[in-house]
Motif scaffolding. Structure first.
Motif, PDB file in Angstrom:
ATOM      1  N   VAL A 272     -35.851 -31.990 109.466  1.00  0.00           N
ATOM      2  CA  VAL A 272     -36.569 -31.990 108.190  1.00  0.00           C
ATOM      3  C   VAL A 272     -37.354 -30.692 108.051  1.00  0.00           C
ATOM      4  O   VAL A 272     -37.820 -30.123 109.037  1.00  0.00           O
ATOM      5  CB  VAL A 272     -37.519 -33.200 108.069  1.00  0.00           C
ATOM      6  N   PHE A 273     -37.484 -30.241 106.817  1.00  0.00           N
ATOM      7  CA  PHE A 273     -38.212 -29.016 106.515  1.00  0.00           C
ATOM      8  C   PHE A 273     -39.425 -29.340 105.648  1.00  0.00           C
ATOM      9  O   PHE A 273     -39.510 -30.413 105.048  1.00  0.00           O
ATOM     10  CB  PHE A 273     -37.294 -28.018 105.805  1.00  0.00           C
ATOM     11  N   ALA A 274     -40.348 -28.405 105.562  1.00  0.00           N
ATOM     12  CA  ALA A 274     -41.606 -28.651 104.855  1.00  0.00           C
ATOM     13  C   ALA A 274     -41.390 -29.019 103.395  1.00  0.00           C
ATOM     14  O   ALA A 274     -42.171 -29.777 102.819  1.00  0.00           O
ATOM     15  CB  ALA A 274     -42.516 -27.427 104.961  1.00  0.00           C
ATOM     16  N   ASP A 275     -40.329 -28.496 102.779  1.00  0.00           N
ATOM     17  CA  ASP A 275     -40.083 -28.793 101.364  1.00  0.00           C
ATOM     18  C   ASP A 275     -39.263 -30.065 101.173  1.00  0.00           C
ATOM     19  O   ASP A 275     -38.831 -30.370 100.068  1.00  0.00           O
ATOM     20  CB  ASP A 275     -39.393 -27.613 100.685  1.00  0.00           C
ATOM     21  N   ARG A 276     -39.051 -30.821 102.265  1.00  0.00           N
ATOM     22  CA  ARG A 276     -38.307 -32.098 102.276  1.00  0.00           C
ATOM     23  C   ARG A 276     -36.799 -31.911 102.180  1.00  0.00           C
ATOM     24  O   ARG A 276     -36.066 -32.861 101.936  1.00  0.00           O
ATOM     25  CB  ARG A 276     -38.770 -33.050 101.179  1.00  0.00           C
ATOM     26  N   SER A 277     -36.324 -30.700 102.360  1.00  0.00           N
ATOM     27  CA  SER A 277     -34.888 -30.520 102.579  1.00  0.00           C
ATOM     28  C   SER A 277     -34.574 -31.036 103.972  1.00  0.00           C
ATOM     29  O   SER A 277     -35.470 -31.171 104.812  1.00  0.00           O
ATOM     30  CB  SER A 277     -34.506 -29.038 102.469  1.00  0.00           C
ATOM     31  N   TRP A 278     -33.307 -31.333 104.245  1.00  0.00           N
ATOM     32  CA  TRP A 278     -32.958 -31.834 105.571  1.00  0.00           C
ATOM     33  C   TRP A 278     -31.523 -31.491 105.945  1.00  0.00           C
ATOM     34  O   TRP A 278     -30.706 -31.143 105.087  1.00  0.00           O
ATOM     35  CB  TRP A 278     -33.192 -33.337 105.691  1.00  0.00           C
ATOM     36  N   ILE A 279     -31.262 -31.588 107.246  1.00  0.00           N
ATOM     37  CA  ILE A 279     -29.920 -31.385 107.790  1.00  0.00           C
ATOM     38  C   ILE A 279     -29.592 -32.575 108.676  1.00  0.00           C
ATOM     39  O   ILE A 279     -30.394 -32.972 109.531  1.00  0.00           O
ATOM     40  CB  ILE A 279     -29.826 -30.094 108.622  1.00  0.00           C
ATOM     41  N   SER A 280     -28.424 -33.150 108.469  1.00  0.00           N
ATOM     42  CA  SER A 280     -27.922 -34.220 109.335  1.00  0.00           C
ATOM     43  C   SER A 280     -26.692 -33.697 110.063  1.00  0.00           C
ATOM     44  O   SER A 280     -26.320 -32.530 109.909  1.00  0.00           O
ATOM     45  CB  SER A 280     -27.565 -35.449 108.497  1.00  0.00           C
ATOM     46  N   GLN A 281     -26.033 -34.549 110.816  1.00  0.00           N
ATOM     47  CA  GLN A 281     -24.821 -34.101 111.500  1.00  0.00           C
ATOM     48  C   GLN A 281     -23.646 -33.975 110.528  1.00  0.00           C
ATOM     49  O   GLN A 281     -22.622 -33.372 110.855  1.00  0.00           O
ATOM     50  CB  GLN A 281     -24.458 -35.057 112.630  1.00  0.00           C
ATOM     51  N   ASN A 282     -23.824 -34.516 109.316  1.00  0.00           N
ATOM     52  CA  ASN A 282     -22.727 -34.495 108.344  1.00  0.00           C
ATOM     53  C   ASN A 282     -22.897 -33.470 107.234  1.00  0.00           C
ATOM     54  O   ASN A 282     -21.919 -33.101 106.578  1.00  0.00           O
ATOM     55  CB  ASN A 282     -22.571 -35.881 107.707  1.00  0.00           C
ATOM     56  N   GLY A 283     -24.131 -33.031 106.986  1.00  0.00           N
ATOM     57  CA  GLY A 283     -24.343 -32.104 105.888  1.00  0.00           C
ATOM     58  C   GLY A 283     -25.802 -31.731 105.733  1.00  0.00           C
ATOM     59  O   GLY A 283     -26.646 -32.077 106.567  1.00  0.00           O
ATOM     60  N   LYS A 284     -26.104 -31.036 104.657  1.00  0.00           N
ATOM     61  CA  LYS A 284     -27.474 -30.600 104.408  1.00  0.00           C
ATOM     62  C   LYS A 284     -27.845 -30.856 102.952  1.00  0.00           C
ATOM     63  O   LYS A 284     -27.005 -30.784 102.051  1.00  0.00           O
ATOM     64  CB  LYS A 284     -27.633 -29.121 104.753  1.00  0.00           C
ATOM     65  N   TYR A 285     -29.120 -31.137 102.742  1.00  0.00           N
ATOM     66  CA  TYR A 285     -29.626 -31.490 101.417  1.00  0.00           C
ATOM     67  C   TYR A 285     -30.747 -30.538 101.029  1.00  0.00           C
ATOM     68  O   TYR A 285     -31.737 -30.395 101.754  1.00  0.00           O
ATOM     69  CB  TYR A 285     -30.141 -32.928 101.426  1.00  0.00           C
ATOM     70  N   ASN A 286     -30.581 -29.865  99.900  1.00  0.00           N
ATOM     71  CA  ASN A 286     -31.592 -28.951  99.376  1.00  0.00           C
ATOM     72  C   ASN A 286     -32.485 -29.729  98.417  1.00  0.00           C
ATOM     73  O   ASN A 286     -32.069 -30.090  97.316  1.00  0.00           O
ATOM     74  CB  ASN A 286     -30.922 -27.777  98.656  1.00  0.00           C
TER      75      ASN A 286
END
Length: 698
Positions: A631-645
């Protein structure tokens, strides 16, 4: 002779306008009268009432453009939320019967607002976040601007926007007296102004609540009522609203619910492997059901229920791999993978290429620069927005039983020390490092490096401190370095090692960055040599990572220059290096799992064979059974399947991903990690769960 108008001058009669009161000019028998000017009092009063809303909107817009924010997306909310503030400012300038006093107050308020927005603009330009109340009260903002060169560089880079900030102030000083009416406002008028402002405020708040059921971390509702996202709130609602929310939460506290349907999944086939090998859950003795029943605090109830429902990590092939080893943990100022080079930094290169190679490691930047990076590294928790989390923890005597300092003391390590080659009380390190179990030394507190330069030498720190513990039967040591600090055009370590980088085909600022990290490499070379000489190299585990990426290079696009391409500011910018190495390792271990600085503590705890509860940390054991989640400070995230901006709402699946992410579920999980981390800090939860086991250093 006396005329019907009461005068005795013929001149006055000829110039007296019928039906209008005469305006006398002069003082002799030859006084004359002119036609009175048309009154503009009402228009001037309306203009003054509109002044502060327009001023704040100007300052907010200038700040947003200078910071690269979306101006139009939050324009309406920014304007509407400032109406109450504007009304209060107008009334403050309308209390005196003397117009000059009211005008003076308005001038001072305009100047204060202008300067404050300017400070925020420069601070964000340097650190990527805003100044919050705790940074001011703790003196952190002043500490952050520790060099006039840094301030001037930041101002110069935004000089056009800085000048634009002062345009309204200059306009007001020059034309304010002619355009505005500074008369005292009667009580009835004050009440009308306030009622109108409050009506706008209520309407705007109701509009924010329309999407309250959204799982989107950047929804209007979640930004306003959720865990405070400083930059995102500033972009959507404006700086004033962000700081109002920050102040209200500091004064009155804050509660948030943990969202459901966010349990982390296990990696594929892990359940079968656990059954076959009889691996054990990484949990401790806390009885969450009992704790839930014993508290009247609804927030704690939800937290204990969350812990109780969490799937733990299990022991694995790396459990206890370094059990009984000495520990050296180094948080290296502004370190990155770009500082690892076979020729320039051979020791760092050796440690990475012979140790664990975390190829997808990320180090998110949090709200309070270096100290928040340390907090994530050492506690496995997300720093709380709006405060100095580590400083607050020390102030409230918060227990962190899983930290290496506290664990080492409980296990009987003979020496448990922490060192920093800068001022001892910077960011309150003298308080928070002792609070997590370390005996602490720094400049001004037992550490003398023999020179007064900025920044100080990492090598000299090693040379002055290794003898403190090298002959101890067991030691657990923490270092916070400073040689890699930004401002490389005036960094003494950059100058000291300049000849070693002079022929590189980089800009001067990037050369300075690499030269500063050569000093770190020299420190590590010295440390490894001393450990080897003492026969301690093969039973010492060394962990080294950054506090944050080298953000002082942002102004020069230096990270992209080092990478050889334009670096993505949402994800790639935070990709970094985590060195985990021991002289006992026979071969390197490549690790492709996505992981972050939050995962360091649980991973090392597992490898050292330490007892900890994997359900009570934001991070997870990299080698455990839980699916990776960054998880990132701006609530973006990375999982093992993909990433969410989170800023754009865009999800990108990784090529060849085996699974498909439920975005709503992972958004909830992301929000929960922030909420849980804050609750642990605010409520001293570990002490509640395990009793008074807190041990401190000195």
């Amino acid at each position: 002779m006396t005329y019907s108008d009461g005068t005795n001058s013929g001149f006055s009669r000829r110039n007296h306008y019928v039906g209008q009161p005469a305006v006398k000019v002069g003082s002799s028998n030859f006084d004359y009268y002119r036609k009175p000017e048309k009154s503009h009092g009402f228009a001037k009063r309306v203009a003054f009432f509109a002044y502060f809303p327009l001023l704040i909107l100007w300052l907010e817009t200038d700040l947003k453009i200078a910071s690269g924010f979306d101006v139009l997306g939050g324009f309406a909310f920014t304007f509407l939320f400032t109406i109450v503030l504007s009304a209060v400012l107008v009334l403050l300038c309308s209390f005196s019967k003397r117009r000059g006093v009211n005008r003076g107050i308005a001038t001072v308020l305009t100047a204060v607002l202008t300067i404050w927005y300017g400070v925020q603009m420069i601070y964000y330009n340097v650190f990527g976040t805003m100044v919050v109340v705790s940074s001011v009260t703790n003196g952190g903002a002043g500490q952050a601007f520790n060099s006039i060169d840094m301030i001037m560089t930041a101002i110069t880079s935004r000089i056009v926007f800085v000048v634009l900030l002062f345009v309204p102030l200059a306009f007001f000083i020059i034309f304010g007296g002619k355009l505005f009416d500074f008369s005292k406002v009667k009580l009835k008028g004050k009440l009308i102004v306030l009622l109108i402002a409050v009506a706008f405020q209520i309407g705007t708040v109701l509009a924010v609540g329309i999407d309250r059921d959204s799982s989107d971390t950047k929804s209007n509702y979640n930004l306003y009522y959720g865990e405070l996202q400083q930059v995102a709130v500033c972009e959507r609602y404006g700086l004033y609203t962000m700081q109002r929310l920050d102040i209200s939460r500091l004064m009155f506290g804050y509660k948030a619910n943990i969202r459901t349907n966010s349990k982390p999944k296990n990696k594929e086939s892990t359940a079968d492997e656990i059954t076959k090998t009889e691996q054990k859950a990484q949990i401790m003795s806390a009885d969450f059901s009992k704790l839930t029943k014993s508290t009247n605090n609804d927030e704690l109830k939800s937290l204990y229920e969350y812990f109780d429902s969490e799937e733990p990590s299990y022991t694995n092939e790396y459990t206890g791999m370094f059990k009984g080893y000495n520990i050296i943990f180094i948080t290296a100022e502004s370190f990155s993978q770009y500082a690892i080079d076979k020729d320039l930094t051979p020791t760092l290169w050796k440690m990475y290429n012979e140790g664990f190679q975390f190829e997808n490691y990320y180090s998110p930047a949090w709200g309070v620069s270096t100290t928040d990076g340390e907090y994530a590294n050492l506690t496995g928790l997300i720093p709380k927005s709006g405060v100095w989390s580590f400083s607050k923890s020390a102030e409230n005597n918060v227990s962190f039983p899983f930290t290496l300092g506290e664990q080492s003391r409980k296990l009987g390590y003979k020496t448990v020390n922490a060192y920093h080659n800068h001022t001892y009380d910077y960011y309150d390190r003298d308080k928070y490092l002792t609070n997590i179990g370390y005996d602490y030394s720094a400049i001004g507190k037992g550490l003398d490096l023999g020179e007064n330069v900025w920044p100080n030498s990492d090598l000299k720190m090693m040379q002055k401190t290794v003898d403190d513990y090298i002959n101890s039967d067991s030691f657990s040591v923490y270092y916070m370095t400073v040689s890699g600090h930004g401002g490389y055009s005036y960094n003494t370590m950059s100058e000291r090692n300049a000849d070693l980088v002079k022929d590189l085909k980089y800009s001067d600022e990037v050369k300075g960055y690499l030269a500063a990290n050569i000093e770190l490499d020299k420190a590590m070379e010295y440390l490894l040599a001393r450990l080897e000489k003492a026969g301690k190299l093969d039973n010492t585990l060394i962990c080294l990572t950054d506090d944050h990426y080298p953000y002082s290079l942002d102004e020069f696009d230096g990270v992209s220059e080092l990478a050889g391409h334009k670096v993505d500011a949402t994800f790639e910018q935070y990709k970094n290096a985590w060195l985990l190495w021991s002289g006992s390792m026979k071969k390197p271990v490549k690790v492709n799992t996505y992981c972050s600085s939050l995962d360091i503590l649980p991973t090392i705890s597992n490898m050292l064979g330490l007892e900890y509860d994997s359900r009570m940390l934001a991070g997870t054991d990299v080698f455990g059974n839980k699916e990776p989640f960054i998880v990132f400070a701006d609530r973006s995230w990375i999982s093992q399947n993909g990433k969410y901006n989170a800023s754009t709402g865009e999800y990108t699946a990784f090529k060849g991903a085996k699974g498909k992410d439920d975005i709503d579920e992972l958004n909830n999980r992301c929000n929960n990690l922030f909420t849980v981390s804050r609750m642990i800090l605010d409520n001293n939860v570990y002490a509640e769960a395990f009793g008074d086991t807190h041990v401190t250093g000195k």
